[in-house]
Write a protein that holds these residues in place. Sequence first.
Motif, PDB file in Angstrom:
ATOM      1  N   PHE A 121      38.274  50.129  56.380  1.00 50.24           N
ATOM      2  CA  PHE A 121      38.958  49.710  55.155  1.00 50.24           C
ATOM      3  C   PHE A 121      39.373  50.889  54.288  1.00 50.24           C
ATOM      4  O   PHE A 121      38.683  51.905  54.240  1.00 50.24           O
ATOM      5  N   THR A 122      40.513  50.722  53.613  1.00 53.10           N
ATOM      6  CA  THR A 122      40.974  51.698  52.633  1.00 53.10           C
ATOM      7  C   THR A 122      40.887  51.046  51.257  1.00 53.10           C
ATOM      8  O   THR A 122      41.389  49.927  51.055  1.00 53.10           O
ATOM      9  N   VAL A 123      40.263  51.753  50.332  1.00 55.20           N
ATOM     10  CA  VAL A 123      39.984  51.179  49.011  1.00 55.20           C
ATOM     11  C   VAL A 123      41.126  51.480  48.039  1.00 55.20           C
ATOM     12  O   VAL A 123      41.596  52.622  47.971  1.00 55.20           O
ATOM     13  N   ASP A 124      41.571  50.473  47.292  1.00 47.59           N
ATOM     14  CA  ASP A 124      42.543  50.707  46.220  1.00 47.59           C
ATOM     15  C   ASP A 124      41.897  51.581  45.143  1.00 47.59           C
ATOM     16  O   ASP A 124      40.712  51.434  44.852  1.00 47.59           O
ATOM     17  N   HIS A 125      42.719  52.448  44.529  1.00 48.93           N
ATOM     18  CA  HIS A 125      42.141  53.325  43.499  1.00 48.93           C
ATOM     19  C   HIS A 125      41.887  52.605  42.193  1.00 48.93           C
ATOM     20  O   HIS A 125      41.023  52.970  41.421  1.00 48.93           O
ATOM     21  N   LYS A 126      42.679  51.548  41.942  1.00 48.88           N
ATOM     22  CA  LYS A 126      42.569  50.864  40.641  1.00 48.88           C
ATOM     23  C   LYS A 126      41.845  49.530  40.794  1.00 48.88           C
ATOM     24  O   LYS A 126      41.971  48.868  41.830  1.00 48.88           O
ATOM     25  N   PRO A 127      41.143  49.107  39.755  1.00 51.08           N
ATOM     26  CA  PRO A 127      40.540  47.774  39.783  1.00 51.08           C
ATOM     27  C   PRO A 127      41.608  46.688  39.974  1.00 51.08           C
ATOM     28  O   PRO A 127      42.731  46.837  39.485  1.00 51.08           O
ATOM     29  N   PHE A 128      41.263  45.614  40.661  1.00 53.20           N
ATOM     30  CA  PHE A 128      42.160  44.457  40.772  1.00 53.20           C
ATOM     31  C   PHE A 128      41.970  43.558  39.547  1.00 53.20           C
ATOM     32  O   PHE A 128      42.938  43.083  38.963  1.00 53.20           O
ATOM     33  N   MET A 129      40.752  43.338  39.152  1.00 48.33           N
ATOM     34  CA  MET A 129      40.455  42.560  37.938  1.00 48.33           C
ATOM     35  C   MET A 129      39.233  43.170  37.261  1.00 48.33           C
ATOM     36  O   MET A 129      38.236  43.440  37.920  1.00 48.33           O
ATOM     37  N   MET A 130      39.350  43.346  35.925  1.00 43.39           N
ATOM     38  CA  MET A 130      38.210  43.766  35.115  1.00 43.39           C
ATOM     39  C   MET A 130      37.776  42.562  34.277  1.00 43.39           C
ATOM     40  O   MET A 130      38.590  41.676  34.003  1.00 43.39           O
ATOM     41  N   GLY A 131      36.548  42.579  33.818  1.00 48.40           N
ATOM     42  CA  GLY A 131      36.120  41.562  32.871  1.00 48.40           C
ATOM     43  C   GLY A 131      36.983  41.614  31.620  1.00 48.40           C
ATOM     44  O   GLY A 131      37.414  42.683  31.203  1.00 48.40           O
ATOM     45  N   GLN A 132      37.272  40.445  31.073  1.00 49.18           N
ATOM     46  CA  GLN A 132      38.133  40.353  29.878  1.00 49.18           C
ATOM     47  C   GLN A 132      37.535  39.355  28.903  1.00 49.18           C
ATOM     48  O   GLN A 132      37.189  38.250  29.315  1.00 49.18           O
ATOM     49  N   GLY A 133      37.439  39.739  27.650  1.00 49.67           N
ATOM     50  CA  GLY A 133      37.085  38.756  26.623  1.00 49.67           C
ATOM     51  C   GLY A 133      35.604  38.431  26.584  1.00 49.67           C
ATOM     52  O   GLY A 133      34.797  38.990  27.318  1.00 49.67           O
ATOM     53  N   LYS A 134      35.255  37.513  25.681  1.00 50.58           N
ATOM     54  CA  LYS A 134      33.852  37.322  25.332  1.00 50.58           C
ATOM     55  C   LYS A 134      33.005  36.680  26.427  1.00 50.58           C
ATOM     56  O   LYS A 134      31.779  36.753  26.367  1.00 50.58           O
ATOM     57  N   TYR A 135      33.630  36.052  27.408  1.00 47.10           N
ATOM     58  CA  TYR A 135      32.818  35.455  28.471  1.00 47.10           C
ATOM     59  C   TYR A 135      32.628  36.371  29.670  1.00 47.10           C
ATOM     60  O   TYR A 135      32.004  35.996  30.650  1.00 47.10           O
ATOM     61  N   GLU A 136      33.208  37.583  29.607  1.00 48.37           N
ATOM     62  CA  GLU A 136      33.120  38.502  30.750  1.00 48.37           C
ATOM     63  C   GLU A 136      32.658  39.901  30.328  1.00 48.37           C
ATOM     64  O   GLU A 136      32.860  40.868  31.044  1.00 48.37           O
ATOM     65  N   ALA A 137      32.014  39.993  29.150  1.00 49.02           N
ATOM     66  CA  ALA A 137      31.655  41.305  28.588  1.00 49.02           C
ATOM     67  C   ALA A 137      30.632  42.052  29.442  1.00 49.02           C
ATOM     68  O   ALA A 137      30.530  43.277  29.350  1.00 49.02           O
ATOM     69  N   TYR A 138      29.859  41.351  30.263  1.00 53.21           N
ATOM     70  CA  TYR A 138      28.928  42.029  31.182  1.00 53.21           C
ATOM     71  C   TYR A 138      29.534  42.126  32.589  1.00 53.21           C
ATOM     72  O   TYR A 138      28.842  42.480  33.535  1.00 53.21           O
ATOM     73  N   GLY A 139      30.806  41.750  32.725  1.00 52.54           N
ATOM     74  CA  GLY A 139      31.494  41.954  33.997  1.00 52.54           C
ATOM     75  C   GLY A 139      31.754  40.686  34.793  1.00 52.54           C
ATOM     76  O   GLY A 139      31.379  39.572  34.392  1.00 52.54           O
ATOM     77  N   ILE A 140      32.454  40.877  35.907  1.00 47.54           N
ATOM     78  CA  ILE A 140      32.778  39.777  36.821  1.00 47.54           C
ATOM     79  C   ILE A 140      32.308  40.162  38.226  1.00 47.54           C
ATOM     80  O   ILE A 140      32.396  41.321  38.620  1.00 47.54           O
ATOM     81  N   GLU A 141      31.826  39.152  38.970  1.00 49.40           N
ATOM     82  CA  GLU A 141      31.055  39.448  40.187  1.00 49.40           C
ATOM     83  C   GLU A 141      31.316  38.433  41.293  1.00 49.40           C
ATOM     84  O   GLU A 141      31.681  37.291  41.029  1.00 49.40           O
ATOM     85  N   ASP A 142      31.053  38.864  42.512  1.00 54.20           N
ATOM     86  CA  ASP A 142      30.836  37.976  43.661  1.00 54.20           C
ATOM     87  C   ASP A 142      31.947  36.934  43.831  1.00 54.20           C
ATOM     88  O   ASP A 142      31.701  35.720  43.808  1.00 54.20           O
TER      89      ASP A 142
END
Length: 353
Positions: A121-142
């Motif tokens: 696999f080749t990894v993209d350099h940039k995130p595809f999705m980051m956590g956004q807003g008050k329901y994702e302040a500790y991040g998004i997972e799995d």
Amino acid sequence: MADLAKRFSHNPILKPADVKPSQDGLIVECVLNPGAFKYQGKTGLLMRIAENAPSTDTTISVPVLDESLPGAPGGMKILKIDRKDPDLVADDPRVISYKGVDLLTTVSHLRLAWSDDGEHFTVDHKPFMMGQGKYEAYGIEDCRTSQLGDEYHLTFTAVSSNGVAVGHAVTQDWQNVDRRGLILPPHNKDVAIFEEKVNGQYVALHRPSSPGIGGNYIWIASSPDTIHWGRHHCIAQSRPGKWDSNRVGAGCAPIRTDKGFLEIYHGADDKGRYCLGALLLDLNETWKVLARSEEPIMEPTAPEEKAGFYSQCIFTNGHTLDGDTVTVYYGAADTVICGARLSIRDILATLNL
Ligand code: MAN
């Protein structure tokens, strides 16, 4: 024990050193738990990248996304907590409690990696999705990546001080993403939408937690639109004394077989050891469980599965299919990503049908 998995010879296939941090000053601690899909002849993995700032012998760093900070979509704020602080409870590498507030030791985002052969696999350099807003302040997972027609339905864990909830987004081209908000409130995770409608309805597995009475059990629900979910049934509880005594949760979308929908799920025992097993669900009445693994079909045996950020752990939320072969991509010890092939016939043969 019947570990049915033929592991890739070059595991782990993706590790923290392969991934650039999303911001200067952060370190990638773990690369784990990818959704898996096929798109335009390639295999894609939507990985969970867990980042932190360096801790020291005397302080623990705890990252939190903050909308008020610069950087898109919000910078990372790093809390530094003295390890000797009496208000700190740090007995799990994944989550701490400070002054009565639960915090994650890493913040996760989702990143793509692409492959022509499903193994390199080749990894993209940039995130595809980051956590956004008050329901994702500790991040998004799995994230699970269920394909329905031309659409990929992404379901991921959205973590914040509000709790652990389920976010939903749709993409067709892996560039533009339509975020559809939270589809299930806390505490819930491990949502896998079936890759076909059943009796005209979308169907999903999910995993609410009810620690007072009940536990961490797998449930099933249906929906007319993938947003509104109802008709809930509990289909698998944890089982005292067995390999899945402490918690269970779905992997990704189940596999249609002529015997039923085959779901590969994770179970943890009372020591927190995560293995994989199988559930077989009725093709029409999907809340009916026809069979369930008495023993794991895959358990931590390789060195990278036995020791890491969270040791003794195999966790999957992504696979691809090719005839009788299911290629399972999994997080090993919450640190790296590995791959293994299993025969669907072999899995079914271990179930008491
Ligand atoms: C558990 C583990 C962690 C995860 C949190 C929040 O503690 O699964 O890996 O970060 O839940 O979902």
